[in-house]
Write an enzyme that holds these catalytic residues in place. Sequence first.
Site, mmCIF file in Angstrom:
data_model
loop_
_atom_site.group_PDB
_atom_site.id
_atom_site.type_symbol
_atom_site.label_atom_id
_atom_site.label_comp_id
_atom_site.label_asym_id
_atom_site.label_seq_id
_atom_site.Cartn_x
_atom_site.Cartn_y
_atom_site.Cartn_z
ATOM 1 N N GLY A 137 44.498 32.091 42.831
ATOM 2 C CA GLY A 137 44.462 31.330 44.081
ATOM 3 C C GLY A 137 44.883 32.137 45.298
ATOM 4 O O GLY A 137 45.123 31.573 46.364
ATOM 5 N N GLU A 146 50.351 27.766 36.149
ATOM 6 C CA GLU A 146 50.955 26.649 36.895
ATOM 7 C C GLU A 146 51.823 25.792 35.970
ATOM 8 O O GLU A 146 52.846 25.248 36.385
ATOM 9 C CB GLU A 146 49.850 25.833 37.590
ATOM 10 C CG GLU A 146 49.292 26.605 38.784
ATOM 11 C CD GLU A 146 47.815 26.440 39.041
ATOM 12 O OE1 GLU A 146 47.211 25.458 38.592
ATOM 13 O OE2 GLU A 146 47.244 27.340 39.709
ATOM 14 N N SER A 187 41.104 34.604 41.074
ATOM 15 C CA SER A 187 40.222 34.827 42.229
ATOM 16 C C SER A 187 38.857 35.386 41.836
ATOM 17 O O SER A 187 38.323 36.275 42.510
ATOM 18 C CB SER A 187 40.917 35.705 43.280
ATOM 19 O OG SER A 187 42.077 35.048 43.758
ATOM 20 N N GLU A 194 45.322 36.014 32.981
ATOM 21 C CA GLU A 194 45.345 35.565 34.373
ATOM 22 C C GLU A 194 46.600 36.110 35.050
ATOM 23 O O GLU A 194 47.672 35.478 34.977
ATOM 24 C CB GLU A 194 45.353 34.037 34.423
ATOM 25 C CG GLU A 194 44.143 33.399 33.797
ATOM 26 C CD GLU A 194 43.850 32.058 34.443
ATOM 27 O OE1 GLU A 194 42.766 31.911 35.016
ATOM 28 O OE2 GLU A 194 44.728 31.175 34.409
ATOM 29 N N LYS A 204 41.651 21.861 38.015
ATOM 30 C CA LYS A 204 43.058 21.570 38.355
ATOM 31 C C LYS A 204 43.208 20.104 38.808
ATOM 32 O O LYS A 204 42.567 19.227 38.259
ATOM 33 C CB LYS A 204 43.570 22.532 39.426
ATOM 34 C CG LYS A 204 43.317 23.997 39.083
ATOM 35 C CD LYS A 204 44.086 24.946 39.951
ATOM 36 C CE LYS A 204 43.639 26.361 39.659
ATOM 37 N NZ LYS A 204 44.562 27.368 40.169
ATOM 38 N N HIS A 223 48.678 27.598 31.151
ATOM 39 C CA HIS A 223 48.239 28.055 32.473
ATOM 40 C C HIS A 223 49.485 28.429 33.287
ATOM 41 O O HIS A 223 50.540 27.820 33.146
ATOM 42 C CB HIS A 223 47.447 26.948 33.169
ATOM 43 C CG HIS A 223 46.782 27.427 34.418
ATOM 44 N ND1 HIS A 223 47.453 27.522 35.615
ATOM 45 C CD2 HIS A 223 45.528 27.883 34.652
ATOM 46 C CE1 HIS A 223 46.624 28.005 36.531
ATOM 47 N NE2 HIS A 223 45.451 28.231 35.961
ATOM 48 N N ASN A 278 38.193 25.630 35.932
ATOM 49 C CA ASN A 278 39.413 24.818 35.895
ATOM 50 C C ASN A 278 39.505 24.056 37.209
ATOM 51 O O ASN A 278 39.769 24.641 38.247
ATOM 52 C CB ASN A 278 40.620 25.761 35.707
ATOM 53 C CG ASN A 278 41.940 25.016 35.788
ATOM 54 O OD1 ASN A 278 41.981 23.782 35.734
ATOM 55 N ND2 ASN A 278 43.029 25.764 35.915
#
Length: 253
Positions: A175, A99, A215, A169, A12, A97, A10
């Site tokens: 991250g 985010e 990660s 996730e 992003k 996702h 991904n």
Amino acid sequence: MERKPLIAGNWKMHLSIEEAVQLASSLADCCRGGLDDREVMVAPPYTSVAAVVKALKGSPIQVAGQNVCWEKEGAFTGEISPVMLKEAGTTMVILGHSERRHIFGEGDELINRRLQGALAFDLTPILCVGETLDEREQGATFDVLERQVTKGLQNVAAIDAAEVVIAYEPVWAIGTGKTASNDQAQEAHKFIRGVLAALYEKTLADKIRILYGGSVKPDNIDSLMAEPDIDGALVGGAALKFESFDRIIHYKI
Ligand code: PEP
């Protein structure tokens, strides 16, 4: 039950078109002629999708969108249609996702609409689910996963559910450099497979791929992939550098 592992990158909101093409070209070179036992996908920003598809032509690497609308066209400023993503050459799309959920406020109903739109236009949805740190500390991890999987797949028939990929996730691992332990990841994946078996049936649940994301790095991919219910990885930061993503693609168990 045979589930072909999927390693997904991904990207992003990173990389210029030129940088994206460079990375895609390096990945194409390294994967030409040798990925029979696994699938690889990258999800560039929309502006780079067509150029990345072109750079990957002739390689087995697939390209995905990072989100999709359910309508094929119309007054939906800022959205991208499944027809447009298909026309640009994508075969998959990342949905829900963390985010999108936590920065842009996307909820389960909206994500379910997007997922149904993707399926209607023959794009493989990768439905992301995962608990926040607070939710984990309050012991709500399984409730969150059950809700996100169930609502994300609402009104999705078994025949379509078979095409869906789930990505577990944990938000606290994205991250942050904090990977879930192998046991934590395996426990969550097994739980999700149980939810899928309850929604559909065990034989179908056993066919659905569940990726781990959070990660993932060259030094933890091998042990994660050795877990029985981990069928691949959704990789953020480490997918942006050729050397690290190349090593992740070529994980060994
Ligand atoms: C992601 O973006 O889905 C992700 C897991 O990011 P990272 O690998 O950087 O944690």
